[in-house]
Design a protein around this motif. Sequence first.
Motif, PDB file in Angstrom:
ATOM      1  N   ASN A   1      29.431  73.247  28.617  1.00 18.71           N
ATOM      2  CA  ASN A   1      30.520  74.223  28.488  1.00 18.71           C
ATOM      3  C   ASN A   1      30.020  75.652  28.597  1.00 18.71           C
ATOM      4  O   ASN A   1      30.640  76.477  29.281  1.00 18.71           O
ATOM      5  N   LEU A   2      28.918  75.969  27.932  1.00 16.97           N
ATOM      6  CA  LEU A   2      28.389  77.331  28.024  1.00 16.97           C
ATOM      7  C   LEU A   2      28.001  77.674  29.457  1.00 16.97           C
ATOM      8  O   LEU A   2      28.251  78.779  29.927  1.00 16.97           O
ATOM      9  N   GLY A   3      27.388  76.729  30.139  1.00 21.67           N
ATOM     10  CA  GLY A   3      27.011  76.964  31.537  1.00 21.67           C
ATOM     11  C   GLY A   3      28.219  77.235  32.415  1.00 21.67           C
ATOM     12  O   GLY A   3      28.232  78.179  33.205  1.00 21.67           O
ATOM     13  N   THR A   4      29.255  76.426  32.253  1.00 18.29           N
ATOM     14  CA  THR A   4      30.473  76.590  33.044  1.00 18.29           C
ATOM     15  C   THR A   4      31.196  77.897  32.719  1.00 18.29           C
ATOM     16  O   THR A   4      31.572  78.653  33.621  1.00 18.29           O
TER      17      THR A   4
ATOM     18  N   PHE B   1      25.336  68.726  21.588  1.00 14.10           N
ATOM     19  CA  PHE B   1      24.479  69.708  22.265  1.00 14.10           C
ATOM     20  C   PHE B   1      24.636  69.619  23.772  1.00 14.10           C
ATOM     21  O   PHE B   1      24.644  70.637  24.474  1.00 14.10           O
ATOM     22  N   ARG B   2      24.774  68.403  24.289  1.00 13.34           N
ATOM     23  CA  ARG B   2      24.988  68.248  25.733  1.00 13.34           C
ATOM     24  C   ARG B   2      26.313  68.892  26.141  1.00 13.34           C
ATOM     25  O   ARG B   2      26.390  69.595  27.148  1.00 13.34           O
TER      26      ARG B   2
ATOM     27  N   GLU C   1      39.894  80.460  27.096  1.00 12.51           N
ATOM     28  CA  GLU C   1      41.295  80.146  26.804  1.00 12.51           C
ATOM     29  C   GLU C   1      41.833  79.064  27.740  1.00 12.51           C
ATOM     30  O   GLU C   1      42.586  78.184  27.310  1.00 12.51           O
ATOM     31  N   GLU C   2      41.437  79.123  29.010  1.00 11.36           N
ATOM     32  CA  GLU C   2      41.871  78.114  29.984  1.00 11.36           C
ATOM     33  C   GLU C   2      41.404  76.725  29.579  1.00 11.36           C
ATOM     34  O   GLU C   2      42.097  75.730  29.791  1.00 11.36           O
ATOM     35  N   LYS C   3      40.250  76.640  28.951  1.00 13.03           N
ATOM     36  CA  LYS C   3      39.689  75.363  28.522  1.00 13.03           C
ATOM     37  C   LYS C   3      40.260  74.910  27.172  1.00 13.03           C
ATOM     38  O   LYS C   3      39.998  73.804  26.722  1.00 13.03           O
TER      39      LYS C   3
ATOM     40  N   GLY D   1      34.528  78.388  19.603  1.00  8.64           N
ATOM     41  CA  GLY D   1      33.997  77.046  19.462  1.00  8.64           C
ATOM     42  C   GLY D   1      35.075  76.008  19.285  1.00  8.64           C
ATOM     43  O   GLY D   1      36.273  76.291  19.351  1.00  8.64           O
ATOM     44  N   SER D   2      34.595  74.798  19.023  1.00 10.69           N
ATOM     45  CA  SER D   2      35.469  73.648  18.846  1.00 10.69           C
ATOM     46  C   SER D   2      34.897  72.762  17.745  1.00 10.69           C
ATOM     47  O   SER D   2      33.704  72.454  17.766  1.00 10.69           O
ATOM     48  N   PRO D   3      35.729  72.332  16.817  1.00  9.16           N
ATOM     49  CA  PRO D   3      35.249  71.404  15.790  1.00  9.16           C
ATOM     50  C   PRO D   3      34.682  70.108  16.380  1.00  9.16           C
ATOM     51  O   PRO D   3      33.841  69.470  15.765  1.00  9.16           O
TER      52      PRO D   3
END
Length: 161
Positions: free
Chosen positions: A150-153, A144-145, A56-58, A88-90
């Motif tokens: 984002n997933l890592g963070t 993908f990058r 949510e913060e992102k 996710g994000s479009p």
Amino acid sequence: MTLTRRALAPLALAGALFASAAVSAPALAADENGLVRLRSPHSVEDTMARLKAAIEEKGITIFADINHGANAAAMDLEMPATHLLIFGSPKIGAPLMRANPAIGIDLPIKVVAWEDADGQTWLAYNDPAYLAERHGLPADMKPFRGMAMNLGTLTAKAVEE
């Protein structure tokens, strides 16, 4: 040029490793099924609350928040704590689905947390490099990058002490 998942795994996880190092989370490694698993020092619910707050913060959209454990309990079924977030994000998903609509089966992103038989909480998600290979797309595509970073963070924040 399309590289194999094996060749790209270090690249795909580089953003995640960099992000997790910034918050002192454990190193990430995808297993043979393309899952990245992280050990969490928190309960399933606390881990997911932390993940949800980071998402949510992102400003990323949460599409579903599924508490499998609570749903099972509501039906008088026993099940260890298990919780799934779909988000996710479009900006990331749309270019990937334009490249191969079948990747929509794996998008939006899913992260699951569960408690194992020893009471340890785990968090898991699909390695973006695995998704690229599965759908015949180059893992070095910008979406993908971004997904890997984002997933890592986000997951590092969920499991940090």
